[in-house]
Scaffold this active site. Structure first.
Site, short mmCIF file in Angstrom:
data_model
loop_
_atom_site.label_atom_id
_atom_site.label_comp_id
_atom_site.label_asym_id
_atom_site.label_seq_id
_atom_site.Cartn_x
_atom_site.Cartn_y
_atom_site.Cartn_z
N SER A 56 -1.87 -21.30 -7.33
CA SER A 56 -0.70 -22.18 -7.28
C SER A 56 0.53 -21.53 -6.67
CB SER A 56 -0.37 -22.70 -8.69
OG SER A 56 0.25 -21.68 -9.43
N LYS A 93 5.48 -17.87 -11.94
CA LYS A 93 6.15 -19.06 -11.41
C LYS A 93 7.50 -18.68 -10.82
CE LYS A 93 3.24 -22.28 -12.87
NZ LYS A 93 2.08 -22.18 -12.02
#
Lengths: 135, 422
Positions: A56, A93
């Site tokens: 991701s 992230k």
């Protein structure tokens, strides 16, 4: 000289076996070899390595299997890539501060973004400084 | 004089929590070598009544009932986190004495011009931010008092926010505080001394502080007189130079299972020699004597008991693993008795001296093993301890440590670094 630490600075061995000849003009200009630790690690005590799994974050240049150099010495700044703790597990992230809390952004396939409201406690474990992958 | 004593709260548990956040808020205990007994407890585990040193087999039911997480000691992790912590703290004062894996003294002389408490708060904040370990700080005029101040900080008896500076207490407040603390909390006053002092009516820190040092010196020892002086703010114990080499090196373990055959004992002893000799070379010393000892379990009085040690002088001081191993095994063969269930063995390297000043022996031609040992140490530093070892250490190590619940070596092995999903 015996090894004392794991991260040994590498001293160049300038062996110039020319007992009778002209001594190497380089001997006066000896410098330490380049040490990758010096380049990648700013705060040695606060630096940890973390392995990435997942896809991701490929948009940020972080790939499955990469080794991350994580620095815990400074509180995270908006838009930095961080290792955060979500439900007791580590995740990588981008930290984005938004009006109603914090958004943990992805940039790639797989997981979407995670919205962390003010009430939920977000633990940022460290700031990602480098991603190391084999090309 | 002025000292700060900084130590990690529930250090082993705190190390585990940094890398496994799920342990946060749960009762956690760390078990000693061989998963024997609890050596570190989280506050939640303490609240459930888990005592320090409680044997694991007695805790199993409680652990099951309350979901206590029990982990084996992960010394590779604790050692690395300790190194980081000490290195951070060293920046806060010119002098540091690393006292144990989770505590150090800092010399705080010359800090008069600024606030020591603010300085200490900054230490706590930085260690927490950088490595995630909570610490407490005690500050006072002597090492003994700084240990006590640390105890007060940790228990919340005095000071605030994990920092306690006795210099900030009025004499009256301090005397009152000392009369609330049991004498056994004083550094150097163990359970036996506590009993003996209590028998003389000295039950609190304040009672010992105000006792007659001359009388107690006669009844106990000069150490007791020194403790009393230190409690009264007279510094008698200075910081020890960290760099000063150890005078002897001990390597010993309890076995995972009882061992009765000589061959297994030989493997164990050879392994301990390997560990001790590596430490010896690391500090740049050579050993003049090797002591080896074995013993049965003192807790199994139903089994025949045997405990013996022997010290072997070396023909010439050495740091050669192979030579030290030969000496230790020779000694082991002399103290070994058949028919006993041995529970522990160990090796101590003694009469240490700097490796530089080696006096050659006229009748014993020492093999020059420096190059070989350098290679051994370098390979083991790169590939992990025990990668290259003497054949005497054996291969299977059936006697080895039980560490069934060990977490990963997060910071010292590439293949065990933490994973993050994304």
């Amino acid at each position: 000289m015996r090894p004392r630490h794991r991260n040994l600075p590498r001293y160049p061995l300038l062996s110039v076996p020319v007992p009778a000849g002209f001594p190497s003009p380089a001997t006066d200009f000896t410098e330490d070899s380049l040490n990758l630790d010096e380049h990648l690690i700013e705060h040695e005590e606060a630096t940890f390595f973390v392995r990435v799994t997942g896809h991701s974050m490929t948009g940020f240049g972080i790939h499955d299997g990469d080794l991350l150099v994580v620095d815990r010495s400074c509180p995270p700044v908006d838009r930095q890539i961080v290792v955060a703790v979500i439900d007791g597990a580590f995740t990588v992230k981008q930290l984005c501060r938004i009006p109603d809390g914090v958004l943990l952004r992805s940039h790639g396939s797989g997981h979407g973004d995670i919205l962390v409201s003010e009430e939920q406690q977000l633990t940022v474990w460290g700031v990602v400084r480098w991603a190391i992958h084999r090309v | 004089m002025s000292f700060a004593l900084i130590d990690g709260n529930n250090f082993y548990v705190s190390c585990e929590r940094v890398f496994d956040p799920r342990l946060e808020g749960r009762p956690v205990i760390i078990l000693s070598n061989n998963d024997g007994c609890a050596v570190s407890r989280s506050n939640e585990a303490k609240a459930l009544g888990v005592r320090m040193g409680a044997p694991w087999f007695q805790l199993r039911d409680l652990a099951h009932k309350h979901g206590i997480v029990a982990l084996s000691s992960n010394y590779a992790l604790y050692g690395d986190m300790s190194r980081r912590m000490m290195s951070i703290l060293a920046q806060y004062a010119p002098d540091q004495e690393i006292y144990s894996i989770d505590e150090c003294f800092l010399g705080m002389d010359g800090f008069g011009h600024f606030d020591r408490v603010v300085h200490a708060r900054q230490m706590r904040r930085q260690v927490m931010q950088w490595i995630g370990i909570p610490v407490c700080v005690g500050i006072a005029d002597t090492k003994t008092l700084s240990k006590l101040a640390n105890h007060c900080a940790k228990k919340g008896l005095a000071g605030t926010d994990g920092v306690c500076d006795f210099g900030q207490l009025s004499e009256g407040d301090r005397n009152h505080l000392f009369s609330q603390i049991e004498v056994g909390e004083i550094w150097g006053v163990g359970p036996q001394l506590t009993r003996q002092l209590s028998a003389r009516g000295i039950g609190t820190v304040e009672a010992l502080r105000t006792a007659d040092p001359k009388v107690l010196r006669r009844e106990f020892s000069v150490t007791m007189e020194r403790i009393i002086a230190e409690l009264n703010g007279e510094s008698c114990v200075d910081l020890e130079d960290v760099a000063s080499a150890r005078q002897q090196i001990l390597s010993s373990r309890s076995f995972g299972t009882y061992v009765s055959d000589l061959a297994s004992l030989e493997e164990a002893v050879a392994s301990y020699v390997g560990i001790a000799a590596a430490k010896l070379r690391h500090q740049g010393s050579i050993a003049g004597r090797v002591q080896v000892f074995i013993r049965t379990s003192p807790f199994r009085q139903d089994l025949p008991q045997h405990a013996q040690a022997v010290t072997i002088p070396l023909p010439t001081p050495s740091d050669d693993t192979l030579l030290l191993t030969r000496a230790a095994l020779w000694g082991l063969q002399r103290i070994y008795r058949q028919g006993y269930e041995y529970q522990k063995a160990g090796v101590m390297l003694m009469n240490l001296s700097p490796a530089g000043v080696r006096q050659p022996d006229l009748f014993y031609a020492a093999r020059n093993s420096d190059a070989l040992m350098t290679v051994v140490d370098r390979i083991n530093a790169t590939w992990g301890r025990g990668t290259l070892r003497s054949a005497a250490e054996g291969v299977t190590k059936a006697w080895g440590m039980k560490r069934e619940r060990m977490s990963q070596r997060w910071t010292t092995r590439w293949e065990e670094v933490p994973c993050a999903e994304c």
